[in-house]
Design a protein around this motif. Sequence first.
Motif, PDB file in Angstrom:
ATOM      1  N   VAL A   1      -9.479   3.915   1.343  1.00 14.49           N
ATOM      2  CA  VAL A   1      -8.316   2.987   0.374  1.00 14.49           C
ATOM      3  C   VAL A   1      -8.903   2.905  -0.949  1.00 14.49           C
ATOM      4  O   VAL A   1     -10.088   2.483  -1.065  1.00 14.49           O
ATOM      5  N   GLU A   2      -8.145   2.759  -2.100  1.00 12.87           N
ATOM      6  CA  GLU A   2      -8.428   2.171  -3.148  1.00 12.87           C
ATOM      7  C   GLU A   2      -7.463   1.447  -3.829  1.00 12.87           C
ATOM      8  O   GLU A   2      -6.455   1.295  -3.668  1.00 12.87           O
ATOM      9  N   TYR A   3      -8.083   0.448  -4.790  1.00 15.65           N
ATOM     10  CA  TYR A   3      -7.391  -0.736  -5.251  1.00 15.65           C
ATOM     11  C   TYR A   3      -6.761  -0.028  -6.565  1.00 15.65           C
ATOM     12  O   TYR A   3      -7.405   0.605  -7.345  1.00 15.65           O
TER      13      TYR A   3
ATOM     14  N   ALA B   1      -3.815   4.426   0.065  1.00 20.22           N
ATOM     15  CA  ALA B   1      -4.357   4.786   1.331  1.00 20.22           C
ATOM     16  C   ALA B   1      -4.481   6.343   1.741  1.00 20.22           C
ATOM     17  O   ALA B   1      -3.098   6.568   1.860  1.00 20.22           O
TER      18      ALA B   1
ATOM     19  N   VAL C   1       0.728  -1.195   0.073  1.00 18.78           N
ATOM     20  CA  VAL C   1       0.047   0.046   0.223  1.00 18.78           C
ATOM     21  C   VAL C   1       0.864   1.267  -0.109  1.00 18.78           C
ATOM     22  O   VAL C   1       1.899   1.343   0.698  1.00 18.78           O
TER      23      VAL C   1
ATOM     24  N   PHE D   1      -2.737  -0.753  -3.578  1.00 12.73           N
ATOM     25  CA  PHE D   1      -3.592   0.019  -3.078  1.00 12.73           C
ATOM     26  C   PHE D   1      -2.839   1.117  -2.714  1.00 12.73           C
ATOM     27  O   PHE D   1      -1.922   1.391  -2.520  1.00 12.73           O
TER      28      PHE D   1
ATOM     29  N   GLN E   1      -7.971  -6.144  -0.028  1.00 12.67           N
ATOM     30  CA  GLN E   1      -8.013  -4.573   1.029  1.00 12.67           C
ATOM     31  C   GLN E   1      -7.766  -4.953   2.530  1.00 12.67           C
ATOM     32  O   GLN E   1      -6.998  -4.104   2.984  1.00 12.67           O
TER      33      GLN E   1
END
Length: 180
Positions: A103-105, A124, A47, A122, A85
């Motif tokens: 959070v985004e993939y 964040a 991340v 990811f 996630q």
Amino acid sequence: MPAWKKLSQKVENVGYRVLTIKRFLMPDGSEHEFTTYGKNDSQDVAVIAITRDNKVIIARQFRAGPERVMDELPGGRADDGEELQEAALRELAEETGYRSSNVEYLGFAYRDAYKNSTSNYFIAYDCVKTSDQKLEQGEFVEVITITVKRLRDNARNGNMTDAVAVLMADKHLNSLTKSE
């Protein structure tokens, strides 16, 4: 090009690592063995963690392969059955003590042609420190924050292993660099 036909595979545990020796029938009719590593079909996560003041949280670690200290993205292996996630956020909290609810993939990549796992990335935002690190035995991580510019420099200059994540996050990082 057609895929090669797998003839056999054998799994060996070496320390906490898994080696898989795969034998394939080659296009010319010959057979060849390849030693791969990691559990088949396993998932890794990492991340790009951004604080509220747009700094990137880094897990600085010594890496035995290149024999040097590297500025890494927090991450690790997803447990069997664990959502990706959830795994990324767990690794972020364990390695750094930071948490995020935004959070985004970004996507996935194959980091190495001989690794059996997929690496999932990811980003964040609004990360805040909520606890101490909870490191596993044999894990030594120094938590630092760096600028987005430094993150990009690390990716370009071989100072991190998950440089592809920086490329995947390019449009997200562009919006943050306006404040640098």
